[in-house]
Every structure is written in C-alpha cells, then in structure tokens.
Enzyme design. Structure first.
Site, PDB file in Angstrom:
ATOM      1  N   PRO A   1       0.805  -1.465   0.095  1.00 25.18           N
ATOM      2  CA  PRO A   1       0.093   0.030  -0.059  1.00 25.18           C
ATOM      3  C   PRO A   1       0.796   1.181   0.057  1.00 25.18           C
ATOM      4  O   PRO A   1       2.135   1.225   0.342  1.00 25.18           O
ATOM      5  CB  PRO A   1      -0.925  -0.002   1.364  1.00 25.18           C
ATOM      6  CG  PRO A   1      -0.032  -0.949   2.350  1.00 25.18           C
ATOM      7  CD  PRO A   1       0.771  -1.947   1.326  1.00 25.18           C
ATOM      8  N   ASP A   2       0.499   2.268  -0.356  1.00 25.42           N
ATOM      9  CA  ASP A   2       1.036   3.694  -0.338  1.00 25.42           C
ATOM     10  C   ASP A   2       0.808   4.189   0.981  1.00 25.42           C
ATOM     11  O   ASP A   2       0.436   3.656   1.999  1.00 25.42           O
ATOM     12  CB  ASP A   2       0.695   4.596  -1.649  1.00 25.42           C
ATOM     13  CG  ASP A   2      -1.059   4.909  -1.271  1.00 25.42           C
ATOM     14  OD1 ASP A   2      -1.767   4.645  -0.530  1.00 25.42           O
ATOM     15  OD2 ASP A   2      -1.698   5.593  -2.540  1.00 25.42           O
ATOM     16  N   PHE A   3       1.291   5.457   1.102  1.00 26.17           N
ATOM     17  CA  PHE A   3       0.867   6.158   2.392  1.00 26.17           C
ATOM     18  C   PHE A   3      -0.200   6.576   2.775  1.00 26.17           C
ATOM     19  O   PHE A   3      -0.692   6.856   3.974  1.00 26.17           O
ATOM     20  CB  PHE A   3       2.303   6.779   2.815  1.00 26.17           C
ATOM     21  CG  PHE A   3       3.590   5.977   2.733  1.00 26.17           C
ATOM     22  CD1 PHE A   3       3.963   5.585   3.856  1.00 26.17           C
ATOM     23  CD2 PHE A   3       4.328   5.960   1.628  1.00 26.17           C
ATOM     24  CE1 PHE A   3       5.209   4.666   3.993  1.00 26.17           C
ATOM     25  CE2 PHE A   3       5.537   5.389   1.590  1.00 26.17           C
ATOM     26  CZ  PHE A   3       5.930   4.756   2.571  1.00 26.17           C
ATOM     27  N   ARG A   4      -0.736   7.631   1.861  1.00 25.57           N
ATOM     28  CA  ARG A   4      -1.801   8.556   2.343  1.00 25.57           C
ATOM     29  C   ARG A   4      -3.162   8.177   1.323  1.00 25.57           C
ATOM     30  O   ARG A   4      -4.107   9.031   1.537  1.00 25.57           O
ATOM     31  CB  ARG A   4      -1.451   9.836   1.897  1.00 25.57           C
ATOM     32  CG  ARG A   4      -0.412  10.226   2.802  1.00 25.57           C
ATOM     33  CD  ARG A   4       0.423  11.719   2.607  1.00 25.57           C
ATOM     34  NE  ARG A   4       1.353  12.110   3.356  1.00 25.57           N
ATOM     35  CZ  ARG A   4       2.584  11.759   3.479  1.00 25.57           C
ATOM     36  NH1 ARG A   4       3.141  10.822   2.563  1.00 25.57           N
ATOM     37  NH2 ARG A   4       3.339  11.995   4.524  1.00 25.57           N
TER      38      ARG A   4
ATOM     39  N   ASN B   1      11.116   4.188  -2.400  1.00 30.92           N
ATOM     40  CA  ASN B   1      10.606   3.003  -1.695  1.00 30.92           C
ATOM     41  C   ASN B   1      11.751   2.240  -0.974  1.00 30.92           C
ATOM     42  O   ASN B   1      12.803   2.262  -1.452  1.00 30.92           O
ATOM     43  CB  ASN B   1       9.977   1.992  -2.890  1.00 30.92           C
ATOM     44  CG  ASN B   1       8.938   2.929  -3.578  1.00 30.92           C
ATOM     45  OD1 ASN B   1       8.253   3.779  -3.032  1.00 30.92           O
ATOM     46  ND2 ASN B   1       8.624   2.546  -4.672  1.00 30.92           N
TER      47      ASN B   1
ATOM     48  N   ASP C   1      11.344  -1.334  -0.673  1.00 30.26           N
ATOM     49  CA  ASP C   1      11.268  -2.686  -0.950  1.00 30.26           C
ATOM     50  C   ASP C   1      12.122  -3.610  -1.768  1.00 30.26           C
ATOM     51  O   ASP C   1      12.010  -4.863  -1.593  1.00 30.26           O
ATOM     52  CB  ASP C   1       9.922  -2.961  -1.609  1.00 30.26           C
ATOM     53  CG  ASP C   1       9.712  -1.972  -2.667  1.00 30.26           C
ATOM     54  OD1 ASP C   1      10.450  -1.967  -3.522  1.00 30.26           O
ATOM     55  OD2 ASP C   1       8.508  -1.240  -2.962  1.00 30.26           O
TER      56      ASP C   1
ATOM     57  N   HIS D   1      15.608   6.496   0.658  1.00 28.98           N
ATOM     58  CA  HIS D   1      14.998   6.199   2.076  1.00 28.98           C
ATOM     59  C   HIS D   1      15.206   4.839   2.627  1.00 28.98           C
ATOM     60  O   HIS D   1      14.914   4.526   3.494  1.00 28.98           O
ATOM     61  CB  HIS D   1      13.534   6.211   2.070  1.00 28.98           C
ATOM     62  CG  HIS D   1      12.950   7.815   1.642  1.00 28.98           C
ATOM     63  ND1 HIS D   1      11.489   7.901   1.172  1.00 28.98           N
ATOM     64  CD2 HIS D   1      13.723   8.971   1.624  1.00 28.98           C
ATOM     65  CE1 HIS D   1      11.664   9.089   1.117  1.00 28.98           C
ATOM     66  NE2 HIS D   1      12.893   9.800   1.407  1.00 28.98           N
TER      67      HIS D   1
END
Length: 244
Positions: free
Chosen positions: A35-38, A104, A106, A121
């Site tokens: 999922p994304d964040f917002r 990302n 991941d 990040h």
C-alpha cells in the site's frame, strides 16, 4: 495535446535523451500489493506516522514500532515486481535509462533487474543495532519480534532499527549521487510519487533548472504538474502498458 499524442511525444523524447533518470515513489509498488502511505487504504490511515515511522517514535517505544511494521515487512519480503518495475528495468537494459532514484524501501526495482538504483530512504533488508552496530537480516529479527522489541543477538540491546530512513533522520550519503544525476539529466521521469516529500521531490526542480525535460506519470496531480513537459495521469500499470 491528446493523451495518445502525449504518449507518442514522450516515447520520442525518451529515445533521444542521452541521460534519463527515473524518480519513483510508493505508487510504483501498489500493483505488487504494497500500500501507499496516504491513500484510502494507505499506511497512515489509522496511525500517526510520527509514532511508528520517526526516529523519536522508534526510540520511545521500539515494541510499538515492531508491532506496527511486522506484517507490513512480511508483505514487502513476499512481494514481486509489478509492471512499472519491469518497464524501468527494460529501459535500463535497452540503454534508455541511466538509473533510478527511489523513495521505496522494498527492493523491487533490483528484483525486477534494475542495476543502478539509489535508495533515497534506505532499505528494509538489513537491521542495525543502534547500541553496538551489529547488522542482521530483517527476516530473522522480525521472527523474534513479539510483545517486546527483539533483542540484539550480539549485545542484548533492544534498539534494533531497520536500515530505512525514518522521519527525523538524514538521507544516506548516496543522495549526493542522486542530486548529481538530476543535474546531469536530459529527461527526468517521476513515476508513482506525489512529489510532496523533500528533499527527494526537490530533484525535479534541480533537473528542471539544469535544462532537463520532466515527465510525470502518476495517478493523482502533483505540485510539479504545471512545470512538467508531460503529465500522464492514470494507473501506472495502464500507462506503462501503453508505453510498451
């Protein structure tokens, strides 16, 4: 310019660019089940990110951090690259993409075959002990997580932090190379990112000031749409499908 014309024009610019860089965000991985964040089902829907994604929140309650992230890190570990990851990997293989700067954590760009990836990040794959500096794989650490934060197998401390950049932490030294790429680019492609998180979003302005053309491929509008040469709104799997 119609969407069809914009796609054709962008493809032509991509072929002619001598130095193209992609800047990617959470939207690139939603087709992989992350999922994304917002968004409506985003990570921050029912939680304050400062509690579970800041260095202060981690230090205050490592156990809460691990409770929140345990299932999510498991989903990341099991995820497979989606259409956008494979599209960018194919561009690099064809010599049309110099590299990727991703927000990302991941590792899916590398899993898809991309070789030049700057993880602005950080990455979820390793966990670092903030007490003694020991490094351990994320899977074994999360396997020990329970009611308490997992303990370091070297020193016994409970300050084991995944190698991701939390709110309140500086970006890794590799971000200097990302800035250099942006300055050198002839074309910068922003994909699946809201371009609302700095300093990564600022790379768009850096590239633009250096003379690059900007393409934004994203589901929703971004603050940089007015400055872009191409703005293609839609689901990324559909956009990259039209580009391939």
């Amino acid at each position: 310019m119609s969407p069809t014309t914009a796609l054709a024009d962008f493809r032509g610019a991509l072929r002619s660019s001598a130095f193209t860089v992609a800047l990617t965000g959470a939207g690139v991985s939603t087709d992989s089940g992350i999922p994304d964040f917002r968004g409506d089902a985003g990570l921050w829907t029912d939680v304050d990110p400062m509690d579970v994604a800041s260095v202060e929140g981690f230090e205050a309650d490592p156990a809460r951090f691990y409770r929140f992230w345990a299932g999510k890190f498991a989903a990341i570990a099991d995820a497979e690259p989606g259409p956008a990851h494979r599209y960018l990997a194919s561009l690099e293989e064809q010599g049309q993409l110099h590299g990727i700067v991703t927000q990302n954590i991941d590792g899916l760009h590398q899993k898809a075959g991309s070789k030049r990836v700057i993880e602005a990040h950080g990455s979820f794959q390793e966990v670092h002990c903030l007490s003694c500096g020991a490094v351990e794989g994320v899977a074994t650490v999360f396997a020990r997580a329970g009611a308490r934060a997992p303990a370091c197998q070297t020193c016994g401390g409970r300050r084991l932090k995944p190698g991701v950049v939390l709110f309140g932490e500086a970006l890794p030294a590799s971000f200097a190379e990302a800035d250099a790429w942006a300055r050198r680019s002839e074309l910068l492609i922003a994909m699946g990112t809201s371009l609302g998180v700095y300093p990564v979003a600022g790379l768009v302005a850096v590239a633009k000031r250096s003379g690059a053309r900007i393409a934004i491929l994203n589901r929703d509008p971004t603050p940089f749409d007015a400055e872009a040469d191409w703005v293609l709104h839609g689901e990324l799997r559909e956009l990259v499908g039209a580009l391939t």
